[in-house]
Design a protein around this motif. Structure first.
Motif, PDB file in Angstrom:
ATOM      1  N   SER A 178      -6.673   5.355 -11.596  1.00  0.00           N
ATOM      2  CA  SER A 178      -7.365   5.047 -10.305  1.00  0.00           C
ATOM      3  C   SER A 178      -6.556   3.862  -9.830  1.00  0.00           C
ATOM      4  O   SER A 178      -6.809   3.569  -8.656  1.00  0.00           O
ATOM      5  CB  SER A 178      -8.814   4.528 -10.781  1.00  0.00           C
ATOM      6  OG  SER A 178      -8.637   3.389 -11.679  1.00  0.00           O
ATOM      7  N   CYS A 179      -5.652   3.183 -10.646  1.00  0.00           N
ATOM      8  CA  CYS A 179      -4.853   2.087 -10.035  1.00  0.00           C
ATOM      9  C   CYS A 179      -3.572   2.689  -9.000  1.00  0.00           C
ATOM     10  O   CYS A 179      -3.324   2.006  -8.125  1.00  0.00           O
ATOM     11  CB  CYS A 179      -4.172   1.528 -11.155  1.00  0.00           C
ATOM     12  SG  CYS A 179      -5.069   0.332 -12.064  1.00  0.00           S
ATOM     13  N   TYR A 180      -3.481   3.979  -9.052  1.00  0.00           N
ATOM     14  CA  TYR A 180      -2.752   4.475  -7.986  1.00  0.00           C
ATOM     15  C   TYR A 180      -3.504   5.243  -6.886  1.00  0.00           C
ATOM     16  O   TYR A 180      -3.007   5.116  -5.693  1.00  0.00           O
ATOM     17  CB  TYR A 180      -1.868   5.461  -8.491  1.00  0.00           C
ATOM     18  CG  TYR A 180      -0.717   5.138  -9.555  1.00  0.00           C
ATOM     19  CD1 TYR A 180       0.473   4.723  -8.970  1.00  0.00           C
ATOM     20  CD2 TYR A 180      -0.870   5.259 -10.975  1.00  0.00           C
ATOM     21  CE1 TYR A 180       1.202   4.046  -9.825  1.00  0.00           C
ATOM     22  CE2 TYR A 180       0.030   4.614 -11.702  1.00  0.00           C
ATOM     23  CZ  TYR A 180       1.149   3.956 -11.262  1.00  0.00           C
ATOM     24  OH  TYR A 180       2.247   3.316 -12.066  1.00  0.00           O
ATOM     25  N   VAL A 181      -4.465   6.067  -7.109  1.00  0.00           N
ATOM     26  CA  VAL A 181      -5.355   6.576  -6.257  1.00  0.00           C
ATOM     27  C   VAL A 181      -6.282   5.863  -5.392  1.00  0.00           C
ATOM     28  O   VAL A 181      -5.992   6.045  -4.092  1.00  0.00           O
ATOM     29  CB  VAL A 181      -6.507   7.518  -6.712  1.00  0.00           C
ATOM     30  CG1 VAL A 181      -7.339   8.283  -6.110  1.00  0.00           C
ATOM     31  CG2 VAL A 181      -5.584   8.676  -7.636  1.00  0.00           C
ATOM     32  N   VAL A 182      -6.792   4.762  -5.860  1.00  0.00           N
ATOM     33  CA  VAL A 182      -7.526   4.082  -4.972  1.00  0.00           C
ATOM     34  C   VAL A 182      -6.892   3.190  -4.114  1.00  0.00           C
ATOM     35  O   VAL A 182      -7.061   3.057  -3.030  1.00  0.00           O
ATOM     36  CB  VAL A 182      -8.503   3.064  -5.929  1.00  0.00           C
ATOM     37  CG1 VAL A 182      -9.263   2.055  -5.089  1.00  0.00           C
ATOM     38  CG2 VAL A 182      -9.713   3.909  -6.504  1.00  0.00           C
ATOM     39  N   GLY A 193      -5.797   2.584   1.387  1.00  0.00           N
ATOM     40  CA  GLY A 193      -4.446   2.425   2.218  1.00  0.00           C
ATOM     41  C   GLY A 193      -4.595   2.126   3.732  1.00  0.00           C
ATOM     42  O   GLY A 193      -3.458   1.522   4.373  1.00  0.00           O
ATOM     43  N   GLN A 194      -5.892   2.123   4.291  1.00  0.00           N
ATOM     44  CA  GLN A 194      -5.822   1.587   5.671  1.00  0.00           C
ATOM     45  C   GLN A 194      -6.198   0.010   5.832  1.00  0.00           C
ATOM     46  O   GLN A 194      -6.323  -0.540   6.756  1.00  0.00           O
ATOM     47  CB  GLN A 194      -6.936   2.524   6.483  1.00  0.00           C
ATOM     48  CG  GLN A 194      -6.386   3.971   6.547  1.00  0.00           C
ATOM     49  CD  GLN A 194      -5.251   4.075   7.028  1.00  0.00           C
ATOM     50  OE1 GLN A 194      -4.800   3.430   8.147  1.00  0.00           O
ATOM     51  NE2 GLN A 194      -4.581   5.121   6.542  1.00  0.00           N
ATOM     52  N   VAL A 195      -6.295  -0.580   4.475  1.00  0.00           N
ATOM     53  CA  VAL A 195      -6.861  -1.888   4.515  1.00  0.00           C
ATOM     54  C   VAL A 195      -5.246  -2.660   4.473  1.00  0.00           C
ATOM     55  O   VAL A 195      -4.497  -2.422   3.430  1.00  0.00           O
ATOM     56  CB  VAL A 195      -7.695  -2.370   3.190  1.00  0.00           C
ATOM     57  CG1 VAL A 195      -7.681  -3.583   3.173  1.00  0.00           C
ATOM     58  CG2 VAL A 195      -8.795  -1.615   3.340  1.00  0.00           C
ATOM     59  N   HIS A 196      -5.117  -3.536   5.506  1.00  0.00           N
ATOM     60  CA  HIS A 196      -3.870  -4.047   5.625  1.00  0.00           C
ATOM     61  C   HIS A 196      -3.832  -5.464   5.108  1.00  0.00           C
ATOM     62  O   HIS A 196      -2.679  -6.054   5.015  1.00  0.00           O
ATOM     63  CB  HIS A 196      -3.220  -4.086   7.089  1.00  0.00           C
ATOM     64  CG  HIS A 196      -3.135  -2.807   7.649  1.00  0.00           C
ATOM     65  ND1 HIS A 196      -2.072  -1.983   7.255  1.00  0.00           N
ATOM     66  CD2 HIS A 196      -3.751  -2.164   8.473  1.00  0.00           C
ATOM     67  CE1 HIS A 196      -2.242  -0.741   8.058  1.00  0.00           C
ATOM     68  NE2 HIS A 196      -3.374  -0.824   8.749  1.00  0.00           N
ATOM     69  N   ALA A 197      -4.719  -5.823   4.640  1.00  0.00           N
ATOM     70  CA  ALA A 197      -5.034  -7.345   3.906  1.00  0.00           C
ATOM     71  C   ALA A 197      -4.589  -7.166   2.361  1.00  0.00           C
ATOM     72  O   ALA A 197      -4.910  -6.205   1.722  1.00  0.00           O
ATOM     73  CB  ALA A 197      -6.374  -7.729   4.060  1.00  0.00           C
ATOM     74  N   TRP A 198      -3.728  -8.015   2.064  1.00  0.00           N
ATOM     75  CA  TRP A 198      -3.356  -8.045   0.563  1.00  0.00           C
ATOM     76  C   TRP A 198      -4.303  -7.905  -0.546  1.00  0.00           C
ATOM     77  O   TRP A 198      -4.011  -7.521  -1.418  1.00  0.00           O
ATOM     78  CB  TRP A 198      -2.293  -9.024   0.382  1.00  0.00           C
ATOM     79  CG  TRP A 198      -2.869 -10.465   0.408  1.00  0.00           C
ATOM     80  CD1 TRP A 198      -2.799 -11.447   1.599  1.00  0.00           C
ATOM     81  CD2 TRP A 198      -3.359 -11.317  -0.664  1.00  0.00           C
ATOM     82  NE1 TRP A 198      -3.621 -12.193   1.030  1.00  0.00           N
ATOM     83  CE2 TRP A 198      -3.884 -12.411  -0.076  1.00  0.00           C
ATOM     84  CE3 TRP A 198      -3.443 -11.100  -1.986  1.00  0.00           C
ATOM     85  CZ2 TRP A 198      -4.473 -13.442  -0.969  1.00  0.00           C
ATOM     86  CZ3 TRP A 198      -4.171 -11.996  -2.599  1.00  0.00           C
ATOM     87  CH2 TRP A 198      -4.484 -13.189  -2.176  1.00  0.00           C
ATOM     88  N   TYR A 199      -5.486  -8.688  -0.138  1.00  0.00           N
ATOM     89  CA  TYR A 199      -6.520  -8.842  -1.277  1.00  0.00           C
ATOM     90  C   TYR A 199      -7.364  -7.606  -1.492  1.00  0.00           C
ATOM     91  O   TYR A 199      -7.908  -7.658  -2.646  1.00  0.00           O
ATOM     92  CB  TYR A 199      -7.346 -10.050  -0.570  1.00  0.00           C
ATOM     93  CG  TYR A 199      -7.857  -9.973   0.678  1.00  0.00           C
ATOM     94  CD1 TYR A 199      -9.152  -9.112   0.840  1.00  0.00           C
ATOM     95  CD2 TYR A 199      -7.248 -10.693   1.716  1.00  0.00           C
ATOM     96  CE1 TYR A 199      -9.678  -9.024   2.029  1.00  0.00           C
ATOM     97  CE2 TYR A 199      -7.907 -10.685   2.839  1.00  0.00           C
ATOM     98  CZ  TYR A 199      -9.098 -10.094   3.229  1.00  0.00           C
ATOM     99  OH  TYR A 199      -9.495  -9.830   4.382  1.00  0.00           O
ATOM    100  N   GLY A 200      -7.296  -6.509  -0.619  1.00  0.00           N
ATOM    101  CA  GLY A 200      -7.766  -5.298  -1.290  1.00  0.00           C
ATOM    102  C   GLY A 200      -7.463  -4.623  -2.102  1.00  0.00           C
ATOM    103  O   GLY A 200      -8.320  -4.725  -3.072  1.00  0.00           O
TER     104      GLY A 200
END
Length: 79
Positions: A16-20, A26-33
């Motif tokens: 899940s650390c790769y998939v999520v 992938g569309q969240v451009h903020a680093w904190y996501g």
């Protein structure tokens, strides 16, 4: 839950650390996501590792025989 179940849980968390982050976030451009997700999963992996190793025993088995091999620093010099 048995240790085997916890091990499978760790593998699911690693996957899940790769998939999520790269798929769902992938569309969240903020680093904190992704960072927040990885922090939460990191804590979950630590908890899973504690649950896996909670049944490990320390010390030697009462049936174990002494091996008889010593390190060179443990040998006593005889003169």
């Amino acid at each position: 839950m048995s240790a085997r179940g916890w091990i499978w849980g760790v593998w699911i968390l690693v996957l899940s650390c790769y998939v999520v982050p790269y798929g769902l976030l992938g569309q969240v451009h903020a680093w904190y996501g992704s960072f927040l997700f990885w922090c939460v999963v990191g804590v979950l992996v630590i908890v899973a590792n504690i649950m896996i190793t909670r049944t490990f025993q320390t010390g030697e088995s009462p049936d174990a025989e002494p091996r008889g091999d010593e390190l060179p620093t443990q040998r006593r010099r005889r003169r």
